[in-house]
Design a protein around this motif. Sequence first.
Motif, mmCIF file in Angstrom:
data_model
loop_
_atom_site.group_PDB
_atom_site.id
_atom_site.type_symbol
_atom_site.label_atom_id
_atom_site.label_comp_id
_atom_site.label_asym_id
_atom_site.label_seq_id
_atom_site.Cartn_x
_atom_site.Cartn_y
_atom_site.Cartn_z
ATOM 1 N N ASP A 4 -1.587 9.457 -7.067
ATOM 2 C CA ASP A 4 -3.010 9.810 -7.167
ATOM 3 C C ASP A 4 -3.902 8.658 -6.712
ATOM 4 O O ASP A 4 -4.892 8.860 -6.006
ATOM 5 C CB ASP A 4 -3.365 10.216 -8.594
ATOM 6 C CG ASP A 4 -2.699 11.524 -9.024
ATOM 7 O OD1 ASP A 4 -2.245 12.285 -8.139
ATOM 8 O OD2 ASP A 4 -2.632 11.761 -10.246
ATOM 9 N N ARG A 5 -3.539 7.433 -7.100
ATOM 10 C CA ARG A 5 -4.343 6.265 -6.739
ATOM 11 C C ARG A 5 -4.390 6.087 -5.220
ATOM 12 O O ARG A 5 -5.465 5.933 -4.636
ATOM 13 C CB ARG A 5 -3.768 5.012 -7.399
ATOM 14 C CG ARG A 5 -4.577 3.741 -7.127
ATOM 15 C CD ARG A 5 -3.968 2.536 -7.810
ATOM 16 N NE ARG A 5 -2.768 2.056 -7.149
ATOM 17 C CZ ARG A 5 -2.748 1.302 -6.052
ATOM 18 N NH1 ARG A 5 -3.873 0.951 -5.469
ATOM 19 N NH2 ARG A 5 -1.605 0.904 -5.526
ATOM 20 N N LEU A 6 -3.234 6.132 -4.574
ATOM 21 C CA LEU A 6 -3.202 5.946 -3.123
ATOM 22 C C LEU A 6 -3.801 7.137 -2.390
ATOM 23 O O LEU A 6 -4.529 6.969 -1.407
ATOM 24 C CB LEU A 6 -1.763 5.702 -2.654
ATOM 25 C CG LEU A 6 -1.101 4.418 -3.139
ATOM 26 C CD1 LEU A 6 0.340 4.349 -2.639
ATOM 27 C CD2 LEU A 6 -1.877 3.184 -2.711
ATOM 28 N N ASP A 7 -3.496 8.334 -2.880
ATOM 29 C CA ASP A 7 -3.980 9.545 -2.220
ATOM 30 C C ASP A 7 -5.505 9.643 -2.264
ATOM 31 O O ASP A 7 -6.122 10.198 -1.353
ATOM 32 C CB ASP A 7 -3.336 10.777 -2.848
ATOM 33 C CG ASP A 7 -3.477 12.013 -1.980
ATOM 34 O OD1 ASP A 7 -3.254 11.930 -0.757
ATOM 35 O OD2 ASP A 7 -3.828 13.077 -2.538
ATOM 36 N N SER A 8 -6.115 9.079 -3.299
ATOM 37 C CA SER A 8 -7.582 9.137 -3.417
ATOM 38 C C SER A 8 -8.271 8.360 -2.303
ATOM 39 O O SER A 8 -9.460 8.556 -2.053
ATOM 40 C CB SER A 8 -8.027 8.610 -4.790
ATOM 41 O OG SER A 8 -7.845 7.207 -4.865
ATOM 42 N N THR A 9 -7.553 7.492 -1.612
ATOM 43 C CA THR A 9 -8.129 6.705 -0.522
ATOM 44 C C THR A 9 -7.935 7.374 0.843
ATOM 45 O O THR A 9 -8.411 6.844 1.849
ATOM 46 C CB THR A 9 -7.494 5.293 -0.463
ATOM 47 O OG1 THR A 9 -6.139 5.402 -0.037
ATOM 48 C CG2 THR A 9 -7.581 4.587 -1.806
ATOM 49 N N LEU A 10 -7.226 8.511 0.867
ATOM 50 C CA LEU A 10 -6.844 9.144 2.130
ATOM 51 C C LEU A 10 -7.673 10.386 2.412
ATOM 52 O O LEU A 10 -8.174 11.039 1.497
ATOM 53 C CB LEU A 10 -5.356 9.532 2.082
ATOM 54 C CG LEU A 10 -4.378 8.396 1.820
ATOM 55 C CD1 LEU A 10 -2.976 8.952 1.605
ATOM 56 C CD2 LEU A 10 -4.403 7.383 2.959
ATOM 57 N N GLU A 11 -7.750 10.716 3.701
ATOM 58 C CA GLU A 11 -8.377 11.976 4.101
ATOM 59 C C GLU A 11 -7.506 13.135 3.619
ATOM 60 O O GLU A 11 -6.272 13.028 3.628
ATOM 61 C CB GLU A 11 -8.493 12.049 5.637
ATOM 62 C CG GLU A 11 -9.449 11.038 6.230
ATOM 63 C CD GLU A 11 -10.888 11.312 5.847
ATOM 64 O OE1 GLU A 11 -11.289 12.491 5.816
ATOM 65 O OE2 GLU A 11 -11.601 10.332 5.552
ATOM 66 N N PRO A 12 -8.127 14.231 3.218
ATOM 67 C CA PRO A 12 -7.319 15.389 2.809
ATOM 68 C C PRO A 12 -6.444 15.877 3.962
ATOM 69 O O PRO A 12 -6.840 15.817 5.127
ATOM 70 C CB PRO A 12 -8.359 16.451 2.438
ATOM 71 C CG PRO A 12 -9.631 15.692 2.212
ATOM 72 C CD PRO A 12 -9.555 14.471 3.080
#
Length: 188
Positions: free
Chosen positions: A103-111
């Motif tokens: 979740d932490r890393l994914d929150s920094t990425l484009e969907p």
Amino acid sequence: MTKKSKVYTRTGDKGTTGLVGGSRISKGEDLIDLYGEVDELNSHLGYAICLNKEEELNSFFKKIQVKLFDLGSNLACEQDKRLQFKLPQISEEDIKELESEIDRLDSTLEPLKYFVLPGGDKGATYFHVCRTVCRRIERKLVKRQEDANDLPSNSTQYMNRLSDYFFVVSRYLNKESGEKENYWIPNS
């Protein structure tokens, strides 16, 4: 001064190996293949760590290496002797920790809009290798559970989440290095 033990024992020369509990089984058994693949994934992860310069990530990757070793040691032990030998287990907390990192890393990425093709940064690409090896292990864990029902607790769930984590790490490393993701876009 203690006597140094030798790396080779010759006990496996006839095609058997010892389990943690002391019994010997064929090196051709599916179980041996399974924990050998966990060891392979750990080696791939070690190489991926060498490619990465982000200390915070590397610290977490090393925690994963310990968990993989824990899993391998449990697979290398008879189910009824795992508690006797006090082997470290994969806990639900370990799975939640992976989910939190995802979740932490994914929150920094484009969907995501498309499937991602492996590529880009060397480290990111190598985490796709880790992801696919992890998925292979997960499939073999499922098969083992169907056939023998003797898996260590939470092992399948952990590997499922770990492969998701490796996918997100690969996307994150591409973003951090400025590499553009390659997408599979059907009929394009």
